[in-house]
Design a protein around this motif. Sequence first.
Motif, PDB file in Angstrom:
ATOM      1  N   GLU A 227      19.522  17.093  12.899  1.00  0.00           N
ATOM      2  CA  GLU A 227      20.757  16.310  13.043  1.00  0.00           C
ATOM      3  C   GLU A 227      20.668  15.488  14.309  1.00  0.00           C
ATOM      4  O   GLU A 227      20.338  16.029  15.358  1.00  0.00           O
ATOM      5  CB  GLU A 227      21.981  17.236  13.113  1.00  0.00           C
ATOM      6  N   PRO A 228      20.948  14.253  14.346  1.00  0.00           N
ATOM      7  CA  PRO A 228      21.037  13.305  13.236  1.00  0.00           C
ATOM      8  C   PRO A 228      19.633  12.928  12.771  1.00  0.00           C
ATOM      9  O   PRO A 228      18.681  12.970  13.546  1.00  0.00           O
ATOM     10  CB  PRO A 228      21.746  12.111  13.842  1.00  0.00           C
ATOM     11  N   GLN A 229      19.561  12.550  11.544  1.00  0.00           N
ATOM     12  CA  GLN A 229      18.268  12.188  10.964  1.00  0.00           C
ATOM     13  C   GLN A 229      18.456  10.963  10.078  1.00  0.00           C
ATOM     14  O   GLN A 229      19.413  10.899   9.312  1.00  0.00           O
ATOM     15  CB  GLN A 229      17.726  13.336  10.126  1.00  0.00           C
ATOM     16  N   PRO A 230      17.545   9.998  10.168  1.00  0.00           N
ATOM     17  CA  PRO A 230      17.633   8.868   9.242  1.00  0.00           C
ATOM     18  C   PRO A 230      17.362   9.361   7.824  1.00  0.00           C
ATOM     19  O   PRO A 230      16.687  10.376   7.644  1.00  0.00           O
ATOM     20  CB  PRO A 230      16.529   7.915   9.720  1.00  0.00           C
ATOM     21  N   PRO A 231      17.881   8.684   6.828  1.00  0.00           N
ATOM     22  CA  PRO A 231      17.620   9.118   5.449  1.00  0.00           C
ATOM     23  C   PRO A 231      16.129   9.058   5.135  1.00  0.00           C
ATOM     24  O   PRO A 231      15.443   8.117   5.522  1.00  0.00           O
ATOM     25  CB  PRO A 231      18.403   8.123   4.586  1.00  0.00           C
ATOM     26  N   LEU A 232      15.651  10.102   4.482  1.00  0.00           N
ATOM     27  CA  LEU A 232      14.234  10.182   4.124  1.00  0.00           C
ATOM     28  C   LEU A 232      14.012   9.525   2.767  1.00  0.00           C
ATOM     29  O   LEU A 232      14.788   9.719   1.846  1.00  0.00           O
ATOM     30  CB  LEU A 232      13.768  11.638   4.076  1.00  0.00           C
ATOM     31  N   ASP A 233      12.935   8.780   2.661  1.00  0.00           N
ATOM     32  CA  ASP A 233      12.601   8.079   1.422  1.00  0.00           C
ATOM     33  C   ASP A 233      11.354   8.731   0.813  1.00  0.00           C
ATOM     34  O   ASP A 233      10.271   8.174   0.848  1.00  0.00           O
ATOM     35  CB  ASP A 233      12.364   6.593   1.719  1.00  0.00           C
ATOM     36  N   VAL A 234      11.542   9.940   0.269  1.00  0.00           N
ATOM     37  CA  VAL A 234      10.451  10.651  -0.402  1.00  0.00           C
ATOM     38  C   VAL A 234      10.576  10.335  -1.885  1.00  0.00           C
ATOM     39  O   VAL A 234      11.575  10.660  -2.511  1.00  0.00           O
ATOM     40  CB  VAL A 234      10.527  12.176  -0.155  1.00  0.00           C
ATOM     41  N   THR A 235       9.559   9.671  -2.437  1.00  0.00           N
ATOM     42  CA  THR A 235       9.667   9.173  -3.809  1.00  0.00           C
ATOM     43  C   THR A 235       8.836   9.947  -4.823  1.00  0.00           C
ATOM     44  O   THR A 235       9.035   9.775  -6.022  1.00  0.00           O
ATOM     45  CB  THR A 235       9.258   7.690  -3.882  1.00  0.00           C
ATOM     46  N   GLY A 236       7.899  10.771  -4.364  1.00  0.00           N
ATOM     47  CA  GLY A 236       7.073  11.478  -5.330  1.00  0.00           C
ATOM     48  C   GLY A 236       6.343  12.653  -4.732  1.00  0.00           C
ATOM     49  O   GLY A 236       6.148  12.750  -3.519  1.00  0.00           O
ATOM     50  N   VAL A 237       5.956  13.570  -5.615  1.00  0.00           N
ATOM     51  CA  VAL A 237       5.172  14.738  -5.235  1.00  0.00           C
ATOM     52  C   VAL A 237       3.904  14.702  -6.075  1.00  0.00           C
ATOM     53  O   VAL A 237       3.971  14.607  -7.301  1.00  0.00           O
ATOM     54  CB  VAL A 237       5.942  16.045  -5.500  1.00  0.00           C
ATOM     55  N   LEU A 238       2.766  14.757  -5.409  1.00  0.00           N
ATOM     56  CA  LEU A 238       1.475  14.725  -6.101  1.00  0.00           C
ATOM     57  C   LEU A 238       0.711  16.001  -5.765  1.00  0.00           C
ATOM     58  O   LEU A 238       0.454  16.276  -4.596  1.00  0.00           O
ATOM     59  CB  LEU A 238       0.678  13.496  -5.668  1.00  0.00           C
TER      60      LEU A 238
ATOM     61  N   ALA B  45       0.843  -1.193   0.000  1.00  0.00           N
ATOM     62  CA  ALA B  45       0.000   0.000   0.000  1.00  0.00           C
ATOM     63  C   ALA B  45       0.881   1.248   0.000  1.00  0.00           C
ATOM     64  O   ALA B  45       1.861   1.317   0.749  1.00  0.00           O
ATOM     65  CB  ALA B  45      -0.905   0.002   1.221  1.00  0.00           C
ATOM     66  N   PRO B  46       0.553   2.217  -0.838  1.00  0.00           N
ATOM     67  CA  PRO B  46       1.363   3.440  -0.858  1.00  0.00           C
ATOM     68  C   PRO B  46       1.160   4.233   0.430  1.00  0.00           C
ATOM     69  O   PRO B  46       0.112   4.156   1.072  1.00  0.00           O
ATOM     70  CB  PRO B  46       0.818   4.200  -2.070  1.00  0.00           C
ATOM     71  N   ILE B  47       2.184   4.982   0.780  1.00  0.00           N
ATOM     72  CA  ILE B  47       2.140   5.806   1.991  1.00  0.00           C
ATOM     73  C   ILE B  47       2.249   7.264   1.547  1.00  0.00           C
ATOM     74  O   ILE B  47       3.186   7.618   0.832  1.00  0.00           O
ATOM     75  CB  ILE B  47       3.293   5.444   2.955  1.00  0.00           C
ATOM     76  N   PHE B  48       1.292   8.076   1.953  1.00  0.00           N
ATOM     77  CA  PHE B  48       1.277   9.486   1.577  1.00  0.00           C
ATOM     78  C   PHE B  48       1.286  10.366   2.816  1.00  0.00           C
ATOM     79  O   PHE B  48       0.708  10.013   3.844  1.00  0.00           O
ATOM     80  CB  PHE B  48       0.026   9.823   0.752  1.00  0.00           C
ATOM     81  N   VAL B  49       1.946  11.509   2.692  1.00  0.00           N
ATOM     82  CA  VAL B  49       1.914  12.529   3.728  1.00  0.00           C
ATOM     83  C   VAL B  49       1.257  13.741   3.102  1.00  0.00           C
ATOM     84  O   VAL B  49       1.797  14.341   2.164  1.00  0.00           O
ATOM     85  CB  VAL B  49       3.340  12.881   4.216  1.00  0.00           C
ATOM     86  N   LYS B  50       0.080  14.084   3.600  1.00  0.00           N
ATOM     87  CA  LYS B  50      -0.667  15.217   3.042  1.00  0.00           C
ATOM     88  C   LYS B  50      -0.161  16.506   3.657  1.00  0.00           C
ATOM     89  O   LYS B  50       0.013  16.599   4.882  1.00  0.00           O
ATOM     90  CB  LYS B  50      -2.167  15.058   3.312  1.00  0.00           C
ATOM     91  N   ILE B  51       0.051  17.476   2.802  1.00  0.00           N
ATOM     92  CA  ILE B  51       0.443  18.810   3.261  1.00  0.00           C
ATOM     93  C   ILE B  51      -0.739  19.725   2.960  1.00  0.00           C
ATOM     94  O   ILE B  51      -1.198  19.802   1.817  1.00  0.00           O
ATOM     95  CB  ILE B  51       1.728  19.282   2.554  1.00  0.00           C
TER      96      ILE B  51
ATOM     97  N   LYS C 276       4.654  11.300  -1.552  1.00  0.00           N
ATOM     98  CA  LYS C 276       4.654   9.834  -1.527  1.00  0.00           C
ATOM     99  C   LYS C 276       5.971   9.405  -0.899  1.00  0.00           C
ATOM    100  O   LYS C 276       7.043   9.787  -1.370  1.00  0.00           O
ATOM    101  CB  LYS C 276       4.513   9.278  -2.944  1.00  0.00           C
ATOM    102  N   VAL C 277       5.864   8.597   0.163  1.00  0.00           N
ATOM    103  CA  VAL C 277       7.062   8.166   0.886  1.00  0.00           C
ATOM    104  C   VAL C 277       7.161   6.644   0.853  1.00  0.00           C
ATOM    105  O   VAL C 277       6.171   5.945   0.648  1.00  0.00           O
ATOM    106  CB  VAL C 277       7.065   8.687   2.340  1.00  0.00           C
ATOM    107  N   GLY C 278       8.378   6.157   1.058  1.00  0.00           N
ATOM    108  CA  GLY C 278       8.625   4.726   0.945  1.00  0.00           C
ATOM    109  C   GLY C 278       8.423   3.932   2.213  1.00  0.00           C
ATOM    110  O   GLY C 278       8.305   2.710   2.167  1.00  0.00           O
ATOM    111  N   ASP C 279       8.403   4.599   3.372  1.00  0.00           N
ATOM    112  CA  ASP C 279       8.255   3.843   4.620  1.00  0.00           C
ATOM    113  C   ASP C 279       7.602   4.699   5.697  1.00  0.00           C
ATOM    114  O   ASP C 279       7.494   5.911   5.583  1.00  0.00           O
ATOM    115  CB  ASP C 279       9.615   3.306   5.098  1.00  0.00           C
TER     116      ASP C 279
END
Length: 157
Positions: A139-150, A53-59, A83-86
């Motif tokens: 800082e520190p931050q885990p790498p962000l997995d942002v894959t798309g902008v809708l 299932a895709p994961i989205f963060v609405k702004i 659209k994020v990967g995790d």
Amino acid sequence: MAKTNKRGKSLWLIGLLIVLFSVGSSIGVYLLMDSRQEASANEEPSEPEEAPAPIFVKIEPFTVNLQHDEYSDRLLYVGLSLKVGDDKTKEVLKQYMPEVRSRLLMLLSSQEAEALVKPEGKQRLANQILTLFDEPLAEPQPPLDVTGVLFSEFIVQ
């Protein structure tokens, strides 16, 4: 007469070998085809794997002033989802949403209205938004997995 008898036995032997070879080949092909049919009959029809299932963060939508010439004011009303990967990326973005919105505001207010009304301009803007997340939010931050902008709302006035 001895030559004819030898020659006749040789022909019979060759004929017999050809018949045996043909029968053996036929049996081999039949068994091969039969085993393939059994193998395909034994396979259970597998259900296609479901995509995750895709994961989205609405702004939430907001309005910004665009770059303009001396005689006009232009506005951009935009709503978007990332659209994020995790789930970890989703949580980090939600936690730092004020900073995400600030970065978006700075980027969007530097755009020119003429470029944004074209599809290429919208695609370029989406790519620029993706590059915003190359720089860490903390800082520190885990790498962000942002894959798309809708874009869900996009009005240039």
